[in-house]
Design a protein around this motif. Sequence first.
Motif, PDB file in Angstrom:
ATOM      1  N   ARG A 209      46.983  43.111  43.392  1.00  0.00           N
ATOM      2  CA  ARG A 209      46.899  44.567  43.257  1.00  0.00           C
ATOM      3  C   ARG A 209      46.536  44.971  41.831  1.00  0.00           C
ATOM      4  O   ARG A 209      45.987  46.045  41.604  1.00  0.00           O
ATOM      5  CB  ARG A 209      48.236  45.199  43.644  1.00  0.00           C
ATOM      6  CG  ARG A 209      48.608  45.043  45.115  1.00  0.00           C
ATOM      7  CD  ARG A 209      49.973  45.658  45.391  1.00  0.00           C
ATOM      8  NE  ARG A 209      50.266  45.726  46.807  1.00  0.00           N
ATOM      9  CZ  ARG A 209      50.981  44.821  47.484  1.00  0.00           C
ATOM     10  NH1 ARG A 209      51.463  43.756  46.847  1.00  0.00           N
ATOM     11  NH2 ARG A 209      51.206  44.952  48.777  1.00  0.00           N
ATOM     12  N   LYS A 210      46.911  44.110  40.858  1.00  0.00           N
ATOM     13  CA  LYS A 210      46.646  44.366  39.450  1.00  0.00           C
ATOM     14  C   LYS A 210      46.204  43.067  38.792  1.00  0.00           C
ATOM     15  O   LYS A 210      46.710  42.006  39.126  1.00  0.00           O
ATOM     16  CB  LYS A 210      47.906  44.902  38.748  1.00  0.00           C
ATOM     17  CG  LYS A 210      48.412  46.223  39.281  1.00  0.00           C
ATOM     18  CD  LYS A 210      49.788  46.563  38.737  1.00  0.00           C
ATOM     19  CE  LYS A 210      49.758  46.861  37.259  1.00  0.00           C
ATOM     20  NZ  LYS A 210      51.094  47.285  36.769  1.00  0.00           N
ATOM     21  N   ASP A 211      45.266  43.178  37.866  1.00  0.00           N
ATOM     22  CA  ASP A 211      44.785  42.005  37.164  1.00  0.00           C
ATOM     23  C   ASP A 211      44.017  42.471  35.935  1.00  0.00           C
ATOM     24  O   ASP A 211      43.467  43.583  35.927  1.00  0.00           O
ATOM     25  CB  ASP A 211      43.860  41.174  38.053  1.00  0.00           C
ATOM     26  CG  ASP A 211      44.140  39.686  37.961  1.00  0.00           C
ATOM     27  OD1 ASP A 211      44.706  39.266  36.942  1.00  0.00           O
ATOM     28  OD2 ASP A 211      43.784  38.963  38.914  1.00  0.00           O
ATOM     29  N   THR A 212      43.978  41.624  34.900  1.00  0.00           N
ATOM     30  CA  THR A 212      43.109  41.924  33.771  1.00  0.00           C
ATOM     31  C   THR A 212      41.869  41.041  33.769  1.00  0.00           C
ATOM     32  O   THR A 212      40.877  41.373  33.128  1.00  0.00           O
ATOM     33  CB  THR A 212      43.839  41.721  32.427  1.00  0.00           C
ATOM     34  OG1 THR A 212      44.470  40.446  32.424  1.00  0.00           O
ATOM     35  CG2 THR A 212      44.869  42.804  32.202  1.00  0.00           C
ATOM     36  N   PHE A 213      41.914  39.932  34.465  1.00  0.00           N
ATOM     37  CA  PHE A 213      40.740  39.052  34.491  1.00  0.00           C
ATOM     38  C   PHE A 213      40.546  38.402  35.851  1.00  0.00           C
ATOM     39  O   PHE A 213      39.535  38.607  36.496  1.00  0.00           O
ATOM     40  CB  PHE A 213      40.850  37.996  33.388  1.00  0.00           C
ATOM     41  CG  PHE A 213      39.685  37.053  33.347  1.00  0.00           C
ATOM     42  CD1 PHE A 213      38.439  37.505  32.938  1.00  0.00           C
ATOM     43  CD2 PHE A 213      39.822  35.723  33.724  1.00  0.00           C
ATOM     44  CE1 PHE A 213      37.346  36.651  32.908  1.00  0.00           C
ATOM     45  CE2 PHE A 213      38.744  34.857  33.692  1.00  0.00           C
ATOM     46  CZ  PHE A 213      37.511  35.327  33.279  1.00  0.00           C
ATOM     47  N   GLY A 214      41.467  37.612  36.314  1.00  0.00           N
ATOM     48  CA  GLY A 214      41.305  36.867  37.557  1.00  0.00           C
ATOM     49  C   GLY A 214      41.016  35.406  37.276  1.00  0.00           C
ATOM     50  O   GLY A 214      40.030  34.845  37.769  1.00  0.00           O
ATOM     51  N   LEU A 215      41.885  34.774  36.497  1.00  0.00           N
ATOM     52  CA  LEU A 215      41.686  33.389  36.076  1.00  0.00           C
ATOM     53  C   LEU A 215      41.547  32.442  37.260  1.00  0.00           C
ATOM     54  O   LEU A 215      40.647  31.602  37.307  1.00  0.00           O
ATOM     55  CB  LEU A 215      42.844  32.954  35.179  1.00  0.00           C
ATOM     56  CG  LEU A 215      42.744  31.569  34.556  1.00  0.00           C
ATOM     57  CD1 LEU A 215      41.671  31.544  33.485  1.00  0.00           C
ATOM     58  CD2 LEU A 215      44.089  31.143  33.974  1.00  0.00           C
ATOM     59  N   THR A 216      42.458  32.559  38.237  1.00  0.00           N
ATOM     60  CA  THR A 216      42.410  31.634  39.375  1.00  0.00           C
ATOM     61  C   THR A 216      41.117  31.796  40.167  1.00  0.00           C
ATOM     62  O   THR A 216      40.631  30.828  40.756  1.00  0.00           O
ATOM     63  CB  THR A 216      43.618  31.847  40.310  1.00  0.00           C
ATOM     64  OG1 THR A 216      43.631  33.200  40.771  1.00  0.00           O
ATOM     65  CG2 THR A 216      44.925  31.554  39.599  1.00  0.00           C
ATOM     66  N   ILE A 217      40.574  33.007  40.185  1.00  0.00           N
ATOM     67  CA  ILE A 217      39.313  33.248  40.892  1.00  0.00           C
ATOM     68  C   ILE A 217      38.197  32.404  40.292  1.00  0.00           C
ATOM     69  O   ILE A 217      37.466  31.700  40.999  1.00  0.00           O
ATOM     70  CB  ILE A 217      38.954  34.750  40.831  1.00  0.00           C
ATOM     71  CG1 ILE A 217      39.928  35.561  41.679  1.00  0.00           C
ATOM     72  CG2 ILE A 217      37.511  34.985  41.278  1.00  0.00           C
ATOM     73  CD1 ILE A 217      39.763  37.063  41.541  1.00  0.00           C
ATOM     74  N   VAL A 218      38.063  32.471  38.974  1.00  0.00           N
ATOM     75  CA  VAL A 218      36.975  31.746  38.308  1.00  0.00           C
ATOM     76  C   VAL A 218      37.220  30.244  38.354  1.00  0.00           C
ATOM     77  O   VAL A 218      36.293  29.454  38.588  1.00  0.00           O
ATOM     78  CB  VAL A 218      36.801  32.239  36.860  1.00  0.00           C
ATOM     79  CG1 VAL A 218      35.620  31.530  36.203  1.00  0.00           C
ATOM     80  CG2 VAL A 218      36.578  33.751  36.829  1.00  0.00           C
ATOM     81  N   GLU A 219      38.474  29.815  38.131  1.00  0.00           N
ATOM     82  CA  GLU A 219      38.777  28.383  38.216  1.00  0.00           C
ATOM     83  C   GLU A 219      38.394  27.830  39.585  1.00  0.00           C
ATOM     84  O   GLU A 219      37.811  26.744  39.693  1.00  0.00           O
ATOM     85  CB  GLU A 219      40.269  28.157  37.967  1.00  0.00           C
ATOM     86  CG  GLU A 219      40.715  28.379  36.533  1.00  0.00           C
ATOM     87  CD  GLU A 219      42.222  28.272  36.359  1.00  0.00           C
ATOM     88  OE1 GLU A 219      42.676  28.147  35.214  1.00  0.00           O
ATOM     89  OE2 GLU A 219      42.947  28.323  37.388  1.00  0.00           O
ATOM     90  N   THR A 220      38.726  28.584  40.641  1.00  0.00           N
ATOM     91  CA  THR A 220      38.431  28.130  42.003  1.00  0.00           C
ATOM     92  C   THR A 220      36.931  28.017  42.233  1.00  0.00           C
ATOM     93  O   THR A 220      36.450  27.033  42.813  1.00  0.00           O
ATOM     94  CB  THR A 220      39.044  29.110  43.014  1.00  0.00           C
ATOM     95  OG1 THR A 220      40.461  29.146  42.849  1.00  0.00           O
ATOM     96  CG2 THR A 220      38.727  28.696  44.441  1.00  0.00           C
ATOM     97  N   MET A 221      36.180  29.008  41.763  1.00  0.00           N
ATOM     98  CA  MET A 221      34.729  28.976  41.974  1.00  0.00           C
ATOM     99  C   MET A 221      34.094  27.827  41.187  1.00  0.00           C
ATOM    100  O   MET A 221      33.124  27.220  41.651  1.00  0.00           O
ATOM    101  CB  MET A 221      34.118  30.310  41.582  1.00  0.00           C
ATOM    102  CG  MET A 221      34.541  31.443  42.501  1.00  0.00           C
ATOM    103  SD  MET A 221      33.649  32.978  42.196  1.00  0.00           S
ATOM    104  CE  MET A 221      32.047  32.581  42.878  1.00  0.00           C
ATOM    105  N   LEU A 222      34.625  27.506  40.018  1.00  0.00           N
ATOM    106  CA  LEU A 222      34.113  26.355  39.267  1.00  0.00           C
ATOM    107  C   LEU A 222      34.343  25.051  40.029  1.00  0.00           C
ATOM    108  O   LEU A 222      33.648  24.069  39.802  1.00  0.00           O
ATOM    109  CB  LEU A 222      34.770  26.284  37.888  1.00  0.00           C
ATOM    110  CG  LEU A 222      34.245  27.267  36.847  1.00  0.00           C
ATOM    111  CD1 LEU A 222      35.130  27.260  35.603  1.00  0.00           C
ATOM    112  CD2 LEU A 222      32.796  26.947  36.463  1.00  0.00           C
TER     113      LEU A 222
END
Length: 314
Positions: free
Chosen positions: A228-241
């Motif tokens: 619901r809240k985030d400043t970046f989304g670290l897990t999102i980018v790690e997963t896509m990598l």
Amino acid sequence: MKVLFSHHNRLLYGGGGEVFVATLANYFARRGHRVEVNSLPMMQDGYGINVQPELDPEVKYEERWLHGSDADVCYAIYTPILPLYLRSRCPVVVGIHASKLMVGVNRAGPIPTLARAAHVLVGGRVIRSYDAVHVNNRAYYKHLDHPRKYLIPNPIDSTVFRPAAPKSERFSVLYAGRRDWDKGWDVFLEVRRRLSGTGIEFATATNLGGEQLARVYSSAHVLLAPARKDTFGLTIVETMLCGTPVITTSIPAHRGLELPLIYADTPEEMVEAIRRLMRDPPKIDYREAAMKYSIEVLGPIYEGMLREVSELAR
């Protein structure tokens, strides 16, 4: 150049801010800079993943109540109480990494709620008292009131986060992150309930870091990130990598990543997105799309920022 990183949480907390500090500290050390990391000897029990990011041997790490050194420049993770413990006389960049301090309802507990109240009362003055401010997402950049501000995304070590395991035999949906309201843990549970009995495997990644986490990301068919809240989304980018697609909410922080994400804002939409992905998975090179967030690309930009701010002392 000697660089001090200051953080209010022990690195053992293992959240996005801690991973950010460790990634940059390692990068600067490998570039030949002298690097120190100071953290307060405390941690919010129950909120982090309790896995300390790995630091290179050249990085000096200390847990202490007062932070300071003879560094040329300091990067400090912002908190409203920063002036109480940061005593370094060098130029300071404050970094905004906590979505709980920004906007919206906060249900994460008493400590984040108090931090949010303190931010409202004194946050602007604290931020403006330092030499520069850094934010990692375009969605928040325009709200910052400071004459010297930098917009640079979080860097991620793409040599760690890479395709590291085959996909599991059963279609699997992964949740990674804190089990709290901000991150949408309750939404994940509801989606799991609605898809029970369908043969889909639901998994969670807790108390994992580095290469172990990369293997889990890689073996999943999709990451469900219902924050619901985030400043970046670290897990999102790690997963896509790691070559895995992501279903996530369309909040500004996630839209601002400008990645081929699958957006869904309700349990119903997420269930349908999972079913569509099972029927017709997109032919997208997710790792290639996310490489713009790698430390190889962003590290030199951070190095330029800290060198520029360090020169203010001359």
